[in-house]
Design a protein around this motif. Structure first.
Motif, PDB file in Angstrom:
ATOM      1  N   SER A 124      78.330  11.560 -53.503  1.00  0.00           N
ATOM      2  CA  SER A 124      78.061  12.004 -54.880  1.00  0.00           C
ATOM      3  C   SER A 124      79.342  12.202 -55.689  1.00  0.00           C
ATOM      4  CB  SER A 124      77.250  13.312 -54.850  1.00  0.00           C
ATOM      5  OG  SER A 124      77.903  14.288 -54.061  1.00  0.00           O
ATOM      6  N   TYR A 125      80.468  11.743 -55.174  1.00  0.00           N
ATOM      7  CA  TYR A 125      81.744  11.926 -55.869  1.00  0.00           C
ATOM      8  C   TYR A 125      81.671  11.337 -57.285  1.00  0.00           C
ATOM      9  CZ  TYR A 125      86.703  11.701 -56.980  1.00  0.00           C
ATOM     10  OH  TYR A 125      87.919  11.855 -57.589  1.00  0.00           O
ATOM     11  N   GLY A 126      82.070  12.139 -58.259  1.00  0.00           N
ATOM     12  CA  GLY A 126      82.107  11.673 -59.640  1.00  0.00           C
ATOM     13  C   GLY A 126      80.784  11.746 -60.376  1.00  0.00           C
ATOM     14  N   LYS A 127      79.709  12.103 -59.690  1.00  0.00           N
ATOM     15  CA  LYS A 127      78.397  12.209 -60.331  1.00  0.00           C
ATOM     16  C   LYS A 127      78.214  13.595 -60.943  1.00  0.00           C
ATOM     17  CE  LYS A 127      76.454   8.267 -58.852  1.00  0.00           C
ATOM     18  NZ  LYS A 127      75.884   7.247 -59.746  1.00  0.00           N
ATOM     19  N   ARG A 128      77.404  13.652 -61.975  1.00  0.00           N
ATOM     20  CA  ARG A 128      76.924  14.944 -62.460  1.00  0.00           C
ATOM     21  C   ARG A 128      75.605  15.252 -61.750  1.00  0.00           C
ATOM     22  NH1 ARG A 128      79.276  12.942 -67.220  1.00  0.00           N
ATOM     23  NH2 ARG A 128      80.675  14.434 -68.264  1.00  0.00           N
ATOM     24  N   VAL A 129      75.454  16.496 -61.335  1.00  0.00           N
ATOM     25  CA  VAL A 129      74.232  16.915 -60.645  1.00  0.00           C
ATOM     26  C   VAL A 129      73.698  18.169 -61.333  1.00  0.00           C
ATOM     27  CG1 VAL A 129      73.185  17.577 -58.456  1.00  0.00           C
ATOM     28  CG2 VAL A 129      75.180  16.058 -58.459  1.00  0.00           C
ATOM     29  N   LEU A 130      72.443  18.104 -61.775  1.00  0.00           N
ATOM     30  CA  LEU A 130      71.783  19.277 -62.350  1.00  0.00           C
ATOM     31  C   LEU A 130      70.810  19.835 -61.323  1.00  0.00           C
ATOM     32  CD1 LEU A 130      71.052  21.215 -64.642  1.00  0.00           C
ATOM     33  CD2 LEU A 130      69.428  19.492 -65.489  1.00  0.00           C
ATOM     34  N   ILE A 131      70.944  21.125 -61.002  1.00  0.00           N
ATOM     35  CA  ILE A 131      70.068  21.783 -60.034  1.00  0.00           C
ATOM     36  C   ILE A 131      69.129  22.725 -60.778  1.00  0.00           C
ATOM     37  CG2 ILE A 131      69.962  23.271 -58.004  1.00  0.00           C
ATOM     38  CD1 ILE A 131      72.792  22.310 -57.301  1.00  0.00           C
ATOM     39  N   LEU A 132      67.822  22.510 -60.607  1.00  0.00           N
ATOM     40  CA  LEU A 132      66.810  23.388 -61.199  1.00  0.00           C
ATOM     41  C   LEU A 132      66.412  24.406 -60.148  1.00  0.00           C
ATOM     42  CD1 LEU A 132      64.557  20.767 -63.046  1.00  0.00           C
ATOM     43  CD2 LEU A 132      66.693  21.850 -63.807  1.00  0.00           C
ATOM     44  N   ARG A 133      66.548  25.695 -60.455  1.00  0.00           N
ATOM     45  CA  ARG A 133      66.429  26.739 -59.431  1.00  0.00           C
ATOM     46  C   ARG A 133      65.868  28.022 -60.004  1.00  0.00           C
ATOM     47  NH1 ARG A 133      71.910  26.402 -58.432  1.00  0.00           N
ATOM     48  NH2 ARG A 133      71.442  27.013 -56.283  1.00  0.00           N
ATOM     49  N   GLY A 134      65.758  29.034 -59.118  1.00  0.00           N
ATOM     50  CA  GLY A 134      65.424  30.387 -59.528  1.00  0.00           C
ATOM     51  C   GLY A 134      66.665  31.255 -59.461  1.00  0.00           C
ATOM     52  N   LEU A 191      70.204  18.660 -69.668  1.00  0.00           N
ATOM     53  CA  LEU A 191      69.755  17.290 -69.415  1.00  0.00           C
ATOM     54  C   LEU A 191      70.552  16.290 -70.251  1.00  0.00           C
ATOM     55  CD1 LEU A 191      65.871  17.772 -69.264  1.00  0.00           C
ATOM     56  CD2 LEU A 191      67.360  17.105 -67.367  1.00  0.00           C
ATOM     57  N   ASN A 192      70.906  16.679 -71.460  1.00  0.00           N
ATOM     58  CA  ASN A 192      71.648  15.778 -72.349  1.00  0.00           C
ATOM     59  C   ASN A 192      73.079  15.528 -71.871  1.00  0.00           C
ATOM     60  OD1 ASN A 192      69.489  15.388 -74.082  1.00  0.00           O
ATOM     61  ND2 ASN A 192      70.085  17.052 -75.468  1.00  0.00           N
ATOM     62  N   LEU A 193      73.558  16.357 -70.963  1.00  0.00           N
ATOM     63  CA  LEU A 193      74.902  16.163 -70.411  1.00  0.00           C
ATOM     64  C   LEU A 193      74.934  15.106 -69.303  1.00  0.00           C
ATOM     65  CD1 LEU A 193      76.061  19.903 -70.168  1.00  0.00           C
ATOM     66  CD2 LEU A 193      76.822  18.193 -71.828  1.00  0.00           C
ATOM     67  N   LEU A 194      73.749  14.685 -68.854  1.00  0.00           N
ATOM     68  CA  LEU A 194      73.659  13.737 -67.748  1.00  0.00           C
ATOM     69  C   LEU A 194      73.603  12.304 -68.256  1.00  0.00           C
ATOM     70  CD1 LEU A 194      71.011  15.587 -65.538  1.00  0.00           C
ATOM     71  CD2 LEU A 194      73.496  15.806 -65.479  1.00  0.00           C
TER      72      LEU A 194
END
Length: 249
Positions: free
Chosen positions: A124-134, A47-50
């Motif tokens: 979403s070009y250039g965005k950071r995306v965090l995916i919460l998954r299993g 999360l801190n990377l976003l």
């Protein structure tokens, strides 16, 4: 005629109780359970990377439950600077109930493909995306967003684990219960059910049952395994599944 619900706990029990309350006969056979994901402890770090305006995608209610419990145990709030997305309505509701944060979701079919059609995910070009998954989940979100130029991070919030049964015993039990309709919401569950049931019962009973699945992808898998009576709900939401079962069982 009875309905077999293979959803894991607690969603399976909730669906069975909902069906019983409206006069349907339903039984629960969970085939997977959940435990803490391998990288959940790194959630704060991810999360801190976003940065402000970056994206966070939640692929299931379990992902948000485990992630929220992790942040709660550390006394860390969900960042409000991000744009949140959920795979479907139920996951979005769960996110709001736990955190007070609204997340966008596809209003039609609750799939990764439809989620990817939302404007901010298309551009979403250039965005950071965090995916919460299993664990062992599909990677269509990761792969597509990377092709669109996003920097994709992920956090394995929970793990799916198979529950073991005696296939002969379960086959006899389910036949005695007069199971004619089966509800399956993931590919892992479908394959586990298929291989749990011995071949004789599989061909003479299981694949002759009506099958309710959550997506076209699951319908294709089921067809390849031998099912012919398949109904696609386009959602794993219990309310949607109940509506489909009222109409088709």
């Amino acid at each position: 005629m009875s309905i077999l619900i293979t959803r894991p706990s607690p969603y399976g029990e909730k669906l069975v109780n909902k069906l019983l309350s409206i006069g349907k006969i339903a039984h629960h056979l969970p085939l997977i359970c959940f435990s803490t994901g391998r990288t959940l402890s790194f959630l704060e770090q991810r999360l801190n990377l976003l940065s402000a305006g970056d994206l966070l995608c939640i692929v299931s209610q379990n992902a948000i439950k485990y992630a929220h419990d992790q942040l709660l145990s550390m006394g860390i709030p969900w960042p409000t600077k991000l744009v949140y997305y959920s795979i479907g309505r139920a996951t979005s509701i769960k996110m709001y109930e736990l955190s007070g944060i609204t997340s966008k979701y596809p209003k039609d079919k609750e799939t990764s493909e439809n989620l990817l059609q939302l404007p901010e995910l298309i551009y979403s070009y250039g965005k950071r995306v965090l995916i919460l998954r299993g664990n062992n989940g599909r990677t269509v979100l990761d792969d597509t967003l990377q092709k669109r130029g996003a920097l994709v991070l992920s956090c394995e919030c929970y793990r799916r684990q198979s529950l073991q049964y005696n296939g002969e015993e379960q086959s006899c039990r389910l036949l005695e219960l007069n199971i004619k309709t089966v509800v399956v919401t993931s590919g892992d569950i479908l394959k586990q059910l298929y291989y749990l049931i011995p071949k004789f019962y599989r061909t003479s009973w299981l694949i002759r049952c009506r099958l309710i699945v959550a997506s076209l992808r699951l319908a294709k898998l089921a067809k390849n395994l031998g099912w012919t009576d398949i109904i696609v709900a386009y959602s794993a939401n219990n309310d949607v599944l109940t509506h489909i079962l009222i109409k088709n069982s």
